[in-house]
Design a protein around this motif. Structure first.
Motif, PDB file in Angstrom:
ATOM      1  N   LEU A  55       0.827  -1.202   0.000  1.00 12.19           N
ATOM      2  CA  LEU A  55       0.000   0.000   0.000  1.00 12.19           C
ATOM      3  C   LEU A  55       0.867   1.259   0.000  1.00 12.19           C
ATOM      4  O   LEU A  55       0.567   2.239  -0.688  1.00 12.19           O
ATOM      5  CB  LEU A  55      -0.925   0.004   1.216  1.00 12.19           C
ATOM      6  N   ASN A  56       1.960   1.237   0.750  1.00 13.88           N
ATOM      7  CA  ASN A  56       2.826   2.413   0.862  1.00 13.88           C
ATOM      8  C   ASN A  56       3.474   2.786  -0.464  1.00 13.88           C
ATOM      9  O   ASN A  56       3.727   3.972  -0.721  1.00 13.88           O
ATOM     10  CB  ASN A  56       3.914   2.179   1.916  1.00 13.88           C
ATOM     11  N   VAL A  57       3.754   1.804  -1.309  1.00 13.53           N
ATOM     12  CA  VAL A  57       4.422   2.087  -2.584  1.00 13.53           C
ATOM     13  C   VAL A  57       3.466   1.981  -3.774  1.00 13.53           C
ATOM     14  O   VAL A  57       3.878   2.147  -4.918  1.00 13.53           O
ATOM     15  CB  VAL A  57       5.647   1.165  -2.791  1.00 13.53           C
ATOM     16  N   GLY A  58       2.200   1.696  -3.514  1.00 10.54           N
ATOM     17  CA  GLY A  58       1.207   1.640  -4.584  1.00 10.54           C
ATOM     18  C   GLY A  58       1.406   0.500  -5.550  1.00 10.54           C
ATOM     19  O   GLY A  58       1.106   0.617  -6.743  1.00 10.54           O
ATOM     20  N   LYS A  59       1.888  -0.629  -5.059  1.00 15.66           N
ATOM     21  CA  LYS A  59       2.131  -1.792  -5.913  1.00 15.66           C
ATOM     22  C   LYS A  59       1.190  -2.908  -5.497  1.00 15.66           C
ATOM     23  O   LYS A  59       1.047  -3.199  -4.308  1.00 15.66           O
ATOM     24  CB  LYS A  59       3.590  -2.234  -5.766  1.00 15.66           C
ATOM     25  N   ARG A  60       0.548  -3.558  -6.455  1.00 17.51           N
ATOM     26  CA  ARG A  60      -0.486  -4.545  -6.139  1.00 17.51           C
ATOM     27  C   ARG A  60       0.060  -5.707  -5.315  1.00 17.51           C
ATOM     28  O   ARG A  60      -0.537  -6.098  -4.314  1.00 17.51           O
ATOM     29  CB  ARG A  60      -1.132  -5.065  -7.424  1.00 17.51           C
TER      30      ARG A  60
END
Length: 311
Positions: free
Chosen positions: A81-86
């Motif tokens: 969530l912090n890096v926006g990666k699934r």
């Protein structure tokens, strides 16, 4: 409300990753709600945050029925969530394909093991999750056909549809499947939106869980009675695929009725802007799912349609 750290992943270079469970009431482990497993499941995280807010208010009013404990885990994957990666940032593994986990295994297997140890004894398990194809659904409850599923209980959420699907080999490593093997009645709830918040369907999802908890005798909450759900099997859904790649321009949305031969979407040449394909409805029915990203590839599923019974 009691906030508990249910799992900690040690980190050499940054702060430890702590995953939290929010407990309401005391007594039997009655219901557990789990949110975002993947880093783009913003809608699922948001729904759990709103459930926590509502349950906190209900507990303060004495509306959690004595002898019941309810736990909400808003996310099991803060790193993504912090890096926006699934998926998991370092190896692209999916935590929801790692259950029941391995406490001495790879990172995502250790996370899955820690989460499963915290949730496996609850009578009812509810997971907010997303589809493997980016898109929007008519809000519904989904169950796997493991021999332990109970569609009648799924009706108590009051959502428009309950979908029962055959378990595939990869499903055996999901939270839902492993919950059922531990005698937890498990439900997956799908809404509109994943990486963006869809407020109307989020409110519907929160109300559906509170409605279920009320009907199961865990909370006192007054709400709209919801829908009398239509129970579907995966085989009742017709998948509509693209015949070429390009820019995707849909003409219909989930919940809309379509006729055989109706234009569902245009596929445009990405350089010249001309329509290179029009996707037609292969059957009469109701749009259950629609692709949501601007680009499509050849052979990709862009719609799922609930077929009319006479089709």
């Amino acid at each position: 409300m009691r906030k508990e750290t249910i799992f900690t992943l040690k980190n050499l270079y940054r702060d430890d990753m702590n995953l939290y469970g929010y407990h309401f009431g005391k007594g039997e482990k009655s219901a557990c709600i789990v949110g975002a497993c993947r880093g783009n499941e913003v809608q699922q995280l948001y729904i759990c945050s709103q459930l926590i807010r509502q349950l906190k208010e209900l507990e303060e009013r004495g509306a959690i029925i004595k002898g019941n404990e309810i736990m909400v885990i808003p996310t099991v994957n803060t790193a993504s969530l912090n890096v926006g990666k699934r998926f998991w940032p370092t190896d692209d593994s999916d935590i929801n394909r790692m259950y029941p986990g391995d406490g001495s295994g790879e990172t995502t297997k250790r996370i899955a093991a820690g989460i499963f140890d915290a949730v496996k004894e609850y009578s009812y398990g509810i997971q907010f999750t997303s589809f493997y194809i980016p898109g929007n659904f008519v809000p519904h409850v989904r169950m796997m056909d493991t021999g332990f599923q109970n569609p009648s209980l799924a009706n108590l959420f009051g959502l428009p549809y309950v979908v029962v699907r055959d378990a595939k080999p990869f499903d055996k490593a999901t939270l839902n499947y492993n919950w059922q093997l531990k005698n937890t009645s498990a439900f997956s709830i799908y809404t509109s939106g994943t990486d963006q918040i869809d407020e109307p369907s989020a409110r519907m999802a929160v109300a559906s869980v509170l409605r279920f908890l009320t009907r199961m005798g865990m909370v006192r909450y007054t709400s709209h009675s919801g829908y009398i759900a239509t129970v579907l099997h995966e085989s009742d859904l017709t998948s509509v695929r693209t015949d070429c790649a390009g820019i995707y321009r849909p003409h219909v949305n989930p919940g809309e009725e379509v006729s055989r031969g109706e234009i569902l979407a245009d596929i445009l040449d990405p350089y010249e802007g001309e329509i290179i394909s029009q996707i037609l409805a292969p059957t009469e029915g109701i749009v259950f799912f629609s692709h949501s990203q601007p680009f499509v590839t050849e052979g990709g599923i862009i719609f799922k349609i609930i077929r009319r019974l006479h089709e």
